[in-house]
Design a protein around this motif. Structure first.
Motif, PDB file in Angstrom:
ATOM      1  N   LEU A   1     110.893  65.283   3.495  1.00  0.00           N
ATOM      2  CA  LEU A   1     111.720  64.759   4.592  1.00  0.00           C
ATOM      3  C   LEU A   1     110.957  64.827   5.914  1.00  0.00           C
ATOM      4  CD1 LEU A   1     114.586  63.762   5.433  1.00  0.00           C
ATOM      5  CD2 LEU A   1     115.072  66.137   6.032  1.00  0.00           C
ATOM      6  N   ARG A   2     110.790  63.692   6.577  1.00  0.00           N
ATOM      7  CA  ARG A   2     110.081  63.636   7.858  1.00  0.00           C
ATOM      8  C   ARG A   2     110.967  62.976   8.894  1.00  0.00           C
ATOM      9  NH1 ARG A   2     106.899  66.213   5.209  1.00  0.00           N
ATOM     10  NH2 ARG A   2     108.101  67.703   6.364  1.00  0.00           N
ATOM     11  N   ALA A   3     110.722  63.332  10.151  1.00  0.00           N
ATOM     12  CA  ALA A   3     111.395  62.631  11.256  1.00  0.00           C
ATOM     13  C   ALA A   3     110.743  61.256  11.402  1.00  0.00           C
ATOM     14  CB  ALA A   3     111.241  63.436  12.537  1.00  0.00           C
ATOM     15  N   LEU A   4     111.551  60.209  11.374  1.00  0.00           N
ATOM     16  CA  LEU A   4     111.035  58.842  11.566  1.00  0.00           C
ATOM     17  C   LEU A   4     111.654  58.284  12.839  1.00  0.00           C
ATOM     18  CD1 LEU A   4     111.191  57.548   7.887  1.00  0.00           C
ATOM     19  CD2 LEU A   4     109.181  58.325   9.150  1.00  0.00           C
ATOM     20  N   ARG A   5     110.835  57.538  13.594  1.00  0.00           N
ATOM     21  CA  ARG A   5     111.268  57.110  14.935  1.00  0.00           C
ATOM     22  C   ARG A   5     111.182  55.612  15.143  1.00  0.00           C
ATOM     23  NH1 ARG A   5     108.500  61.864  15.167  1.00  0.00           N
ATOM     24  NH2 ARG A   5     109.424  63.583  16.352  1.00  0.00           N
ATOM     25  N   SER A   6     111.030  54.879  14.082  1.00  0.00           N
ATOM     26  CA  SER A   6     110.854  53.445  14.246  1.00  0.00           C
ATOM     27  C   SER A   6     111.823  52.715  13.294  1.00  0.00           C
ATOM     28  CB  SER A   6     109.383  53.194  13.980  1.00  0.00           C
ATOM     29  OG  SER A   6     109.063  51.977  13.710  1.00  0.00           O
ATOM     30  N   PHE A   7     112.726  51.940  13.885  1.00  0.00           N
ATOM     31  CA  PHE A   7     113.896  51.452  13.141  1.00  0.00           C
ATOM     32  C   PHE A   7     113.986  49.931  13.174  1.00  0.00           C
ATOM     33  CE2 PHE A   7     114.751  55.549  15.117  1.00  0.00           C
ATOM     34  CZ  PHE A   7     115.194  56.309  14.047  1.00  0.00           C
TER      35      PHE A   7
END
Ligand SMILES: Cc1cc2nc3c(=O)[nH]c(=O)nc-3n(C[C@H](O)[C@H](O)[C@H](O)COP(=O)(O)O)c2cc1C
Length: 170
Positions: free
Chosen positions: A14-20
């Motif tokens: 699980l990683r933080a993702l910042r592009s949606f």
């Protein structure tokens, strides 16, 4: 209970993702995320929390309450995690992790966000007296190029895990 390596790998991965993607999450998906939040365990099962779906113009107002909040601006929605009176911050952390793991399982990217100016966040969200909101989660379908930041490695186990006493090898 049987071992499930896929589930284990999902926890580690699980990683933080910042592009949606510029696409709202359907209500059916939002409801499943809210259910994951609702079923989180809390101290004494008090469930002294609430969750606020934030979208549209309200996102910008919430983003203004923290210093590194661009993921809220870039995502179709954020979920504000409210610590109701007598709630515990530890419970909020569990809540965040449950929502993020559920999001991952549903193909939804997520990033935890700190609202450094809590009093501003309380005003924006019109919280009742005694309720706090220091954390939110930006949520949305990942865009094609979404990848975690490169600094997302981890300290080696021997630096953080001990047995019986701090400093004793585990
Ligand atoms: C309590 C907490 C607050 C965070 N606040 C922010 C934030 O305000 N903005 C942001 O972009 N990322 C935020 N993050 C995400 C972390 O930067 C990220 O989890 C960390 O760099 C590790 O990366 P990884 O989760 O992709 O492995 C936060 C994470 C946690 C656990």
């Amino acid at each position: 209970m049987t071992a499930d390596n896929d589930r284990y790998d999902a926890i580690l991965g699980l990683r933080a993702l910042r592009s949606f993607r510029d696409e709202p999450l359907p209500d059916s998906v939002i409801e499943r995320l809210l259910e994951a939040a609702r079923w989180t365990g809390s101290s004494k099962n008090r469930q002294n929390w609430s969750f606020i779906v934030v979208d549209g113009e309200q996102k910008e107002r919430l983003a203004a309450c923290g210093d590194f909040t661009d993921p809220i601006r870039d995502a179709p929605m954020a979920l504000a995690l409210v610590q109701e009176p007598d709630g515990y911050e530890f419970d909020t952390g569990r809540l965040a992790q449950n929502v993020m793991l559920a999001a991952d399982a549903l193909g939804v990217a997520s990033c935890p966000i700190t609202l450094h100016r809590e009093q501003d966040a309380a005003k924006v969200l019109e919280l009742p007296a005694g309720a706090r909101c220091r954390y939110a989660i930006a949520l949305g379908y990942p865009d094609d190029g979404a990848k975690p930041r490169r600094f997302g490695g981890r300290k080696p186990l021997d630096e953080v895990a001990y047995r019986n006493r701090h400093g004793e090898p585990w």
